[in-house]
Structure formats: C-alpha cells, structure tokens
Enzyme design. Structure first.
Site, short mmCIF file in Angstrom:
data_model
loop_
_atom_site.label_atom_id
_atom_site.label_comp_id
_atom_site.label_asym_id
_atom_site.label_seq_id
_atom_site.Cartn_x
_atom_site.Cartn_y
_atom_site.Cartn_z
N ARG A 140 8.73 4.75 31.40
CA ARG A 140 8.40 5.98 32.13
C ARG A 140 9.48 6.34 33.15
O ARG A 140 9.68 7.50 33.48
CB ARG A 140 7.07 5.82 32.90
CG ARG A 140 5.84 5.76 32.02
CD ARG A 140 4.60 5.95 32.90
NE ARG A 140 3.37 5.54 32.24
CZ ARG A 140 2.66 6.31 31.42
NH1 ARG A 140 3.06 7.53 31.14
NH2 ARG A 140 1.54 5.86 30.89
N LYS A 197 5.60 19.77 20.89
CA LYS A 197 5.84 19.34 19.50
C LYS A 197 4.91 20.13 18.60
O LYS A 197 3.87 19.62 18.17
CB LYS A 197 5.45 17.85 19.35
CG LYS A 197 6.50 16.83 19.62
CD LYS A 197 5.95 15.46 19.18
CE LYS A 197 6.67 14.33 19.86
NZ LYS A 197 6.00 13.03 19.65
N ASP A 253 1.16 17.75 22.14
CA ASP A 253 1.38 17.11 20.85
C ASP A 253 0.30 17.62 19.88
O ASP A 253 0.41 18.74 19.39
CB ASP A 253 1.32 15.60 21.09
CG ASP A 253 1.75 14.75 19.91
OD1 ASP A 253 2.73 15.08 19.26
OD2 ASP A 253 1.09 13.72 19.65
N GLU A 264 1.51 19.15 32.20
CA GLU A 264 1.44 18.01 31.28
C GLU A 264 2.85 17.67 30.78
O GLU A 264 3.73 18.53 30.73
CB GLU A 264 0.49 18.39 30.12
CG GLU A 264 0.37 17.40 28.98
CD GLU A 264 -0.17 16.03 29.33
OE1 GLU A 264 0.34 15.42 30.28
OE2 GLU A 264 -1.07 15.54 28.61
N LYS A 293 -0.64 9.66 33.29
CA LYS A 293 0.37 9.39 34.29
C LYS A 293 1.67 10.10 33.95
O LYS A 293 2.55 10.22 34.76
CB LYS A 293 0.64 7.87 34.35
CG LYS A 293 -0.55 7.07 34.81
CD LYS A 293 -0.24 5.55 34.72
CE LYS A 293 -1.11 5.02 33.62
NZ LYS A 293 -1.05 3.56 33.45
N ASP A 349 5.83 7.36 28.12
CA ASP A 349 5.86 5.91 27.93
C ASP A 349 5.72 5.52 26.48
O ASP A 349 5.24 6.29 25.64
CB ASP A 349 4.72 5.26 28.71
CG ASP A 349 3.37 5.52 28.05
OD1 ASP A 349 3.04 6.69 27.81
OD2 ASP A 349 2.65 4.54 27.75
N PHE A 386 9.12 10.22 18.41
CA PHE A 386 8.44 9.64 19.57
C PHE A 386 9.44 9.51 20.72
O PHE A 386 10.50 8.90 20.58
CB PHE A 386 7.81 8.29 19.23
CG PHE A 386 6.79 7.89 20.25
CD1 PHE A 386 5.48 8.37 20.17
CD2 PHE A 386 7.14 7.09 21.32
CE1 PHE A 386 4.53 8.04 21.13
CE2 PHE A 386 6.19 6.74 22.29
CZ PHE A 386 4.89 7.22 22.19
P1 IMP Z 1 -2.13 15.32 22.51
O1 IMP Z 1 -3.53 15.17 23.01
O2 IMP Z 1 -1.96 14.77 21.12
O3 IMP Z 1 -1.55 16.71 22.65
O4 IMP Z 1 -1.29 14.28 23.28
C1 IMP Z 1 -0.78 14.41 24.48
C2 IMP Z 1 -0.47 13.03 25.02
O5 IMP Z 1 0.01 12.13 24.01
C3 IMP Z 1 0.63 13.14 26.02
O6 IMP Z 1 0.10 13.32 27.30
C4 IMP Z 1 1.34 11.83 25.89
O7 IMP Z 1 0.75 10.91 26.76
C5 IMP Z 1 1.08 11.37 24.50
N1 IMP Z 1 2.27 11.61 23.64
C6 IMP Z 1 2.40 12.48 22.63
N2 IMP Z 1 3.62 12.43 22.08
C7 IMP Z 1 4.28 11.51 22.78
C8 IMP Z 1 5.64 11.00 22.72
O8 IMP Z 1 6.49 11.42 21.90
N3 IMP Z 1 5.96 10.05 23.61
C9 IMP Z 1 5.09 9.57 24.54
N4 IMP Z 1 3.83 10.02 24.64
C10 IMP Z 1 3.44 10.97 23.77
MG MG Z 2 0.05 11.59 28.81
#
Ligand code: IMP
Ligand code: MG
Length: 187
Positions: free
Chosen positions: A173, A139, A111, A107, A43, A167, A160
């Site tokens: 959000r 990040k 992360d 997106e 979302k 969220d 974070f």
């Molecule tokens: P990845 O699969 O680790 O790249 O994560 C991506 C998802 O993790 C994003 O779509 C977010 O929903 C969540 N996420 C990663 N870092 C944060 C943050 O700092 N705050 C909130 N959500 C995060």
């Molecule tokens: Mg997400």
C-alpha cells in the site's frame, strides 16, 4: 523472492500527482465555493484522499467508511483465486451526518462495481444534497454491475495493481508508484 523493483511501474508518482491535481481542480470548479464532505473508502483510498483534499480549494472535510467483501483472498495461483460471493458488508460507518451535504465518495479503484454500488445505495439513504463518486482508477472491463464514477483518474486494463493505497494481501500500500502484480487471478 521477487523485490518491488521487479514489479513494472504502470503509473509513476509524477503521473499520479499531476492527475490528482487536475481532479482537485475539477472538483473545486464543480462545487464553486460550496462545502464538501469527502468520504474515503478504507483502506485503499486513504492515500488518494489525502492527496486530493489538500489540493481542493473548498470548505472541505472528510470522513471514512469501511467495507469488506465476503470470499477468500486473491492469490497468485489459480486455486487461490478470489471467490467473491458478491456480498459487501459494512465494517465502519461514517461519523458525520450526510443529510443535505455535498458528498464526494472517494475510492481507489472501481473494478466489478459491487463495492461502490453497495456504498452508493447506503449513502444515498442519508439524503445528501449532492452525491458523486471519485475514483483514482477505473477497470471498466471487469464491471459486473452498471455503475460509473463522476471523476476518474485513469482508465486501466485488467491487471492487478498495487501501490498508492492498493494492496495485495495488505502489502505494497505504501509504494509511491502504481505497479503491476503479475499472475494474480481475479474472478
Ligand atoms: P469492486 O467491488 O470489485 O469494484 O472492487 C473494488 C475493490 O477491490 C477496491 O476497493 C480494491 O480494494 C479491490 N481491487 C480491485 N482491483 C484491484 C487491484 O487491481 N489491486 C488491488 N485491489 C483491487
Ligand atoms: Mg479497497
């Protein structure tokens, strides 16, 4: 109870708006009058996508895709830390055909890269004409899989973040600025 005002602002609504406008200009220039289908990741990307597409001067439409990761939710205490298995699962598929389309996957934050790697593989299977990724935040220090976005709003440190779609346990959000949530442990 800490209030929202206690959370430090990392990116103000004005900074976000200015950068999203630049990203929209860049995408408009790069696709030069071609139609584009934006696919937002639910979302978190909903707010970024809605601001972005309204400033793109192209024949554009949008769709959403939903994913969830296996694991337990992130928490402010060490013992509640996110225990991700690295598995991502589709919760909502796209409704449009992507075949031969110019697709921009949108997106909120890149992360570890697990989510976007999963989605990129899935969407490339539809054989789009052109495929690229736009993220508001990156990040890079947290990356587990080698993946980069074609359009990045801001590169951020390992903190974070909440607000503007991001969220913490489904909260925050709707905050217009992006703020730092202290003490959240991620793995
Ligand atoms: P990845 O699969 O680790 O790249 O994560 C991506 C998802 O993790 C994003 O779509 C977010 O929903 C969540 N996420 C990663 N870092 C944060 C943050 O700092 N705050 C909130 N959500 C995060
Ligand atoms: Mg997400």
């Amino acid at each position: 109870m800490s209030s929202v005002e206690d959370l430090r602002i990392l990116l103000s609504r004005e900074q976000i708006a200015a950068r999203v406008a630049e990203m929209a200009q860049q995408i408009t220039a790069d696709f030069q009058g071609e139609p584009v289908l934006f696919v937002g990741v639910l979302k978190g990307a909903a707010i970024f996508l809605s601001d972005l597409v309204r400033q793109v001067e192209l024949d554009a439409t949008y769709d959403f895709i939903g994913v969830s990761s296996y694991g337990t939710p992130r928490g402010p205490k060490q013992e509640e830390a996110w225990d991700s298995t690295g598995e991502v699962r589709l919760t909502k598929d796209v409704e449009h055909s992507l075949r031969d389309k110019n697709v921009v996957l949108v997106e909120d934050i890149l992360d570890t890269g697990l989510t976007l790697t999963f989605l990129k593989r899935l969407l490339l299977g539809h054989q789009p004409r052109r495929f690229c990724v736009a993220v508001l935040l990156d990040k890079p220090s947290r990356r587990k899989l080698a993946i980069n976005a074609d359009y990045v709003g801001f590169t951020v440190a390992d903190e974070f973040l909440v607000g503007y779609g991001l969220d913490y346990a489904e909260k925050y959000r709707n905050l217009p600025d992006i703020r730092v949530m202290p003490g959240v442990v991620e793995s």
